[in-house]
Design an enzyme around this catalytic site. Structure first.
Site, PDB file in Angstrom:
ATOM      1  CB  SER A 163      22.856  15.087   1.324  1.00  0.00           C
ATOM      2  OG  SER A 163      24.014  15.780   0.846  1.00  0.00           O
ATOM      3  CG  ASP A 261      29.339  13.099   5.301  1.00  0.00           C
ATOM      4  OD1 ASP A 261      29.787  14.340   4.860  1.00  0.00           O
ATOM      5  OD2 ASP A 261      28.084  12.351   5.117  1.00  0.00           O
ATOM      6  CG  HIS A 291      27.912  12.700   1.691  1.00  0.00           C
ATOM      7  ND1 HIS A 291      27.254  13.214   2.667  1.00  0.00           N
ATOM      8  CD2 HIS A 291      27.223  12.811   0.547  1.00  0.00           C
ATOM      9  CE1 HIS A 291      26.370  13.971   2.303  1.00  0.00           C
ATOM     10  NE2 HIS A 291      26.212  13.618   1.080  1.00  0.00           N
TER      11      HIS A 291
END
Length: 323
Positions: A163, A261, A291
């Site tokens: 991330s 995502d 995500h």
């Protein structure tokens, strides 16, 4: 338009267990405290890694800035010199810590047989760009210059993160390339947060970003890091790696992302540009995955993710790596 009907059936139930988080300047402190509480409760179920020795260090930070806290994980049953991974935690540039990624770091060190240095970079908005990426660079330089005492092979150093950690790793790859002080063999980018312009695109993907990390959270994270509205001109590529005009000369790269995502299209585009720049690149898109889907550890798509990531990292860090 909802994307719930597109979610992998094994990932659907977990969505109801994730609390909805509203990230604002007013709620940030409480969100951080909540995450720390959840992590503390999770410690009771942490598996043991008897083959890993962990230690804390405070390494010299950027010039004129505080020392950087790092956690170092070394396997005890692997012959030295070891390959090494500088690991950067996620959290939208505003959340998280190296301690909260302890299991991830131990697992990587154990599964790969490598040294892992996990960086506790300073968070935004208290420390906006370039503070976080410079902290990561300071940790990388310390790893490189202290390789002998750590038992690390300087020709097999990789950087990676998930991330925002993946975004910082990509920015760090650019910084290391441009400064020419630390050679890197690999970039390990797990659903990386690369492009502030995703916040302002006039044609957003209709089926991404509904769950876990939303467009609203993304805007807040980028605002915090940049100290201004995202999407404007003159954003440094060391803040948002997708802004880099030239990607030639970067190390071999692994990128993976879920099809639902928010970062899907920016990740695919970065992989495309890396390939066009002659950078050996492996890209995986996992259908039905949002995500952070890898938190659902028993799902088949998560097991595929683990196979893919470990295979790529092992290959990249092997003595005869040629991704």
């Amino acid at each position: 338009m909802t994307s719930r009907h597109l979610v992998d059936p094994e990932l659907v139930d977990a969505l109801d267990q994730f609390p909805a988080i509203q990230l604002t300047a007013e709620t940030l402190k409480q969100v951080r405290a909540t995450i720390q509480t959840v992590f503390a409760e999770h410690l009771a179920t942490v598996p043991e890694f008897p083959d890993i020795v962990a230690a804390e260090h405070h390494v010299p930070g950027p010039e004129g800035e505080p020392d950087v806290h790092v956690l170092v994980y070394l396997p005890t049953v692997v012959k030295k010199p070891l390959p090494a991974l500088l690991w950067i935690h996620g959290g939208g540039y505003i959340l998280g810590s190296a301690t909260e990624d302890d299991i991830t770091a131990r697992s990587l060190a154990s599964d790969i047989g490598c040294a892992v240095v996990s960086v506790d970079y300073r968070l935004a908005p208290e420390t906006p760009h370039p503070g976080p990426v410079e902290d990561c660079y300071a940790a990388l330089k310390w790893l490189y210059t202290h390789a002998n005492e750590l038992g690390v092979d300087t020709t097999r150093i990789a950087i990676g993160g998930a991330s925002a950690g993946g975004g910082l790793a990509a920015a760090l790859g650019l910084l290391a390339r441009d400064r020419g002080e630390v050679p890197l063999v690999f970039q390990f980018l797990i659903f990386p947060m690369l492009d502030d312009r995703t916040v302002t695109t006039p044609d957003p993907h209709p089926y991404t970003g509904e769950f876990i990390w939303t467009a609203e959270s993304n805007r807040f994270g980028w605002q915090a890091l940049l100290g201004r509205e995202p999407g404007g001109p003159d954003i440094s590529p060391y803040a948002a790696a997708a802004r880099a005009e030239h990607l030639e000369g970067l190390p071999s790269t692994f990128i993976c992302v879920g099809a639902l995502d928010l970062f899907l299209e920016e990740n695919i585009e970065y992989a495309r540009r890396l390939l066009r720049a002659g950078v050996p690149t492996e890209l995986h898109v996992y259908p039905g995955a949002y995500h952070g889907f890898n938190m659902v550890i028993n799902a088949q798509v998560t097991q595929a993710y683990h196979r893919d990531t470990l295979t790529a990292l092992k290959r990249a860090l092997s003595p005869s790596s040629s991704l």
